[in-house]
Scaffold this motif. Structure first.
Motif, PDB file in Angstrom:
ATOM      1  N   LEU A  11      15.762  12.963  -6.645  1.00 44.78           N
ATOM      2  CA  LEU A  11      14.610  13.815  -6.384  1.00 44.78           C
ATOM      3  C   LEU A  11      13.258  13.130  -6.573  1.00 44.78           C
ATOM      4  O   LEU A  11      12.348  13.348  -5.787  1.00 44.78           O
ATOM      5  N   THR A  12      13.119  12.321  -7.638  1.00 45.82           N
ATOM      6  CA  THR A  12      11.792  11.746  -7.905  1.00 45.82           C
ATOM      7  C   THR A  12      11.845  10.349  -8.489  1.00 45.82           C
ATOM      8  O   THR A  12      11.010   9.517  -8.190  1.00 45.82           O
ATOM      9  N   GLY A  13      12.808  10.041  -9.357  1.00 49.73           N
ATOM     10  CA  GLY A  13      12.977   8.694  -9.871  1.00 49.73           C
ATOM     11  C   GLY A  13      11.852   8.245 -10.787  1.00 49.73           C
ATOM     12  O   GLY A  13      11.061   9.047 -11.309  1.00 49.73           O
ATOM     13  N   ALA A  14      11.764   6.906 -10.965  1.00 46.25           N
ATOM     14  CA  ALA A  14      10.748   6.319 -11.836  1.00 46.25           C
ATOM     15  C   ALA A  14      10.103   5.101 -11.200  1.00 46.25           C
ATOM     16  O   ALA A  14       9.425   4.338 -11.877  1.00 46.25           O
ATOM     17  N   ILE A  15      10.310   4.908  -9.898  1.00 51.08           N
ATOM     18  CA  ILE A  15       9.776   3.735  -9.207  1.00 51.08           C
ATOM     19  C   ILE A  15       8.468   4.074  -8.506  1.00 51.08           C
ATOM     20  O   ILE A  15       7.440   3.445  -8.738  1.00 51.08           O
ATOM     21  N   HIS A  16       8.495   5.071  -7.636  1.00 51.92           N
ATOM     22  CA  HIS A  16       7.302   5.445  -6.898  1.00 51.92           C
ATOM     23  C   HIS A  16       6.340   6.204  -7.807  1.00 51.92           C
ATOM     24  O   HIS A  16       6.747   6.821  -8.789  1.00 51.92           O
ATOM     25  N   MET A 120       5.077  -3.777  -3.576  1.00 47.96           N
ATOM     26  CA  MET A 120       4.491  -2.531  -3.065  1.00 47.96           C
ATOM     27  C   MET A 120       2.977  -2.503  -3.205  1.00 47.96           C
ATOM     28  O   MET A 120       2.308  -1.650  -2.603  1.00 47.96           O
ATOM     29  N   GLN A 121       2.407  -3.421  -4.005  1.00 47.35           N
ATOM     30  CA  GLN A 121       0.954  -3.465  -4.137  1.00 47.35           C
ATOM     31  C   GLN A 121       0.268  -3.724  -2.789  1.00 47.35           C
ATOM     32  O   GLN A 121      -0.841  -3.255  -2.558  1.00 47.35           O
ATOM     33  N   ALA A 122       0.934  -4.477  -1.916  1.00 48.36           N
ATOM     34  CA  ALA A 122       0.339  -4.759  -0.611  1.00 48.36           C
ATOM     35  C   ALA A 122       0.221  -3.500   0.234  1.00 48.36           C
ATOM     36  O   ALA A 122      -0.738  -3.326   1.004  1.00 48.36           O
ATOM     37  N   PRO A 125      -2.691  -0.645  -2.183  1.00 50.02           N
ATOM     38  CA  PRO A 125      -3.633  -1.443  -2.980  1.00 50.02           C
ATOM     39  C   PRO A 125      -4.624  -0.616  -3.791  1.00 50.02           C
ATOM     40  O   PRO A 125      -5.297  -1.158  -4.675  1.00 50.02           O
ATOM     41  N   ASP A 126      -4.736   0.672  -3.527  1.00 49.39           N
ATOM     42  CA  ASP A 126      -5.795   1.477  -4.149  1.00 49.39           C
ATOM     43  C   ASP A 126      -5.220   2.709  -4.838  1.00 49.39           C
ATOM     44  O   ASP A 126      -5.692   3.839  -4.629  1.00 49.39           O
ATOM     45  N   LEU A 127      -4.221   2.528  -5.662  1.00 52.13           N
ATOM     46  CA  LEU A 127      -3.639   3.658  -6.382  1.00 52.13           C
ATOM     47  C   LEU A 127      -4.651   4.201  -7.388  1.00 52.13           C
ATOM     48  O   LEU A 127      -5.350   3.440  -8.057  1.00 52.13           O
ATOM     49  N   GLU A 137       2.317  -4.129 -11.226  1.00 46.34           N
ATOM     50  CA  GLU A 137       2.029  -5.504 -11.616  1.00 46.34           C
ATOM     51  C   GLU A 137       2.926  -5.950 -12.765  1.00 46.34           C
ATOM     52  O   GLU A 137       3.388  -7.102 -12.813  1.00 46.34           O
ATOM     53  N   GLY A 138       3.230  -5.033 -13.679  1.00 44.91           N
ATOM     54  CA  GLY A 138       4.073  -5.378 -14.821  1.00 44.91           C
ATOM     55  C   GLY A 138       5.481  -5.774 -14.442  1.00 44.91           C
ATOM     56  O   GLY A 138       6.187  -6.439 -15.223  1.00 44.91           O
ATOM     57  N   SER A 139       5.914  -5.399 -13.252  1.00 44.57           N
ATOM     58  CA  SER A 139       7.280  -5.732 -12.841  1.00 44.57           C
ATOM     59  C   SER A 139       7.446  -7.208 -12.486  1.00 44.57           C
ATOM     60  O   SER A 139       8.570  -7.678 -12.321  1.00 44.57           O
TER      61      SER A 139
END
Length: 307
Positions: A11-16, A120-122, A125-127, A137-139
């Motif tokens: 349903l939602t996860g922890a990635i996005h 995914m930063q690419a 870029p403006d979260l 970035e921490g990943s």
């Protein structure tokens, strides 16, 4: 009769993160509504994470899951509680909700791995929130820890409650780790194997990767397992189609992909489930009901959970 295919909705996860899609469910009310839509669309299993309602950060607290699970149970679907939580968490925190609520099913990652979200930063870029950017970035310097001791800890915490597992395998070595746990008697019954494709740090999402994982699973587990797949991002539907054609089950949902097609954000996992349904119809297959899924996986039933 057509073969029954178990469809899981994550349903939602922890990635996005919330800044990536306005449709990603964050609050308990949103996650519950998403679960209802997925169950109505045909999902037999709901794979559940919780989030902090204000920020959308992963929340692996018992209280966070307590606000979600009772209402999701009312859908009739099998409830699968994550023990993966977030890759930034330790195993004691990750396993706490599944150990407390004693669900029919819980996820269990079968090996440590690099877990690269930073590409995914690419695309994003403006979260808007500081934690979202730090999360990606921490990943770069992140190892998702799932040692043998961690796996044993989850099995010991949940197996006595009758909880069975969705064994998440991101590469071939994870299948061998599962065989090791079976040989030691720590895993019994027919394992439910979720092979994961397309996350950086794990196996890729090419057709050859799918056939390789299937062949390695067959070699280590014989014909005594239930096989499912999830494809990350754009790989979701084509990986699902391969699994269905090869005798397997499928997982979709906004945890695994935010998309309903090229450049089109999915408003709900229900859209992705509908697309899988068309694939199954074309192959002469049909979606398993929750009770059919319980029979295939040998689950204890919803009457014996703690929510």
């Amino acid at each position: 009769m057509s073969r029954k295919v178990i469809v899981t909705a994550a349903l939602t996860g922890a990635i996005h993160t919330p800044g990536m899609s306005p449709h990603l469910p964050v609050t308990p009310e949103q996650i519950i509504a998403e679960g209802r839509r997925a169950a109505q669309a045909g999902a037999a299993i709901l794979h559940v994470h919780a989030r902090h309602p204000e920020t959308g950060q992963p929340d692996q607290s018992i209280a966070g899951f307590g606000r979600i699970l009772p209402a999701l149970k009312e859908t009739g679907a099998v409830i699968n509680v994550t023990t993966g939580g977030s890759p930034f968490m330790q195993v004691a925190e990750r396993v706490a909700p599944a150990a407390h609520f004693r669900p029919e099913l819980a996820s269990l990652n079968m090996g440590s791995m690099n877990f690269g979200l930073y590409p995914m930063q690419a695309r994003f870029p403006d979260l808007p929130q500081e934690w979202e950017n730090a999360h990606l970035e921490g990943s770069r310097d992140l190892v998702f820890r799932n040692t043998f001791a961690d796996i044993e800890h989850v099995l010991a915490a949940c197996s006595p409650n009758g909880t069975r597992f969705e064994f998440e395998c991101y590469d071939t070595a994870h299948l061998r780790n599962l065989r090791h746990m079976i040989d030691r008697g720590l895993v019994t019954g027919t394992p439910f194997v979720q092979t994961v494709f397309g996350l950086l740090g794990g196996i890729g999402a090419d057709p050859e990767d799918v056939t390789l994982m299937r062949a390695v699973a067959d070699r280590h587990l014989g014909d005594e397992y239930a096989w499912s797949v999830l494809g990350a991002g754009a790989a979701q539907l084509r990986i699902a189609a391969m699994s269905a054609a090869m005798g397997g089950h499928v997982r979709v949902g906004l945890e695994d992909s935010l998309w309903a097609g090229p450049g089109v954000l999915a408003q709900s996992a229900a859209e992705q489930i509908a697309a899988v349904g068309k694939v199954l119809d074309g192959l002469g297959l049909s979606m398993a009901s929750p009770d059919e899924a319980r029979g295939i996986l040998g689950l204890k039933g919803a009457e014996d959970v703690n929510f």
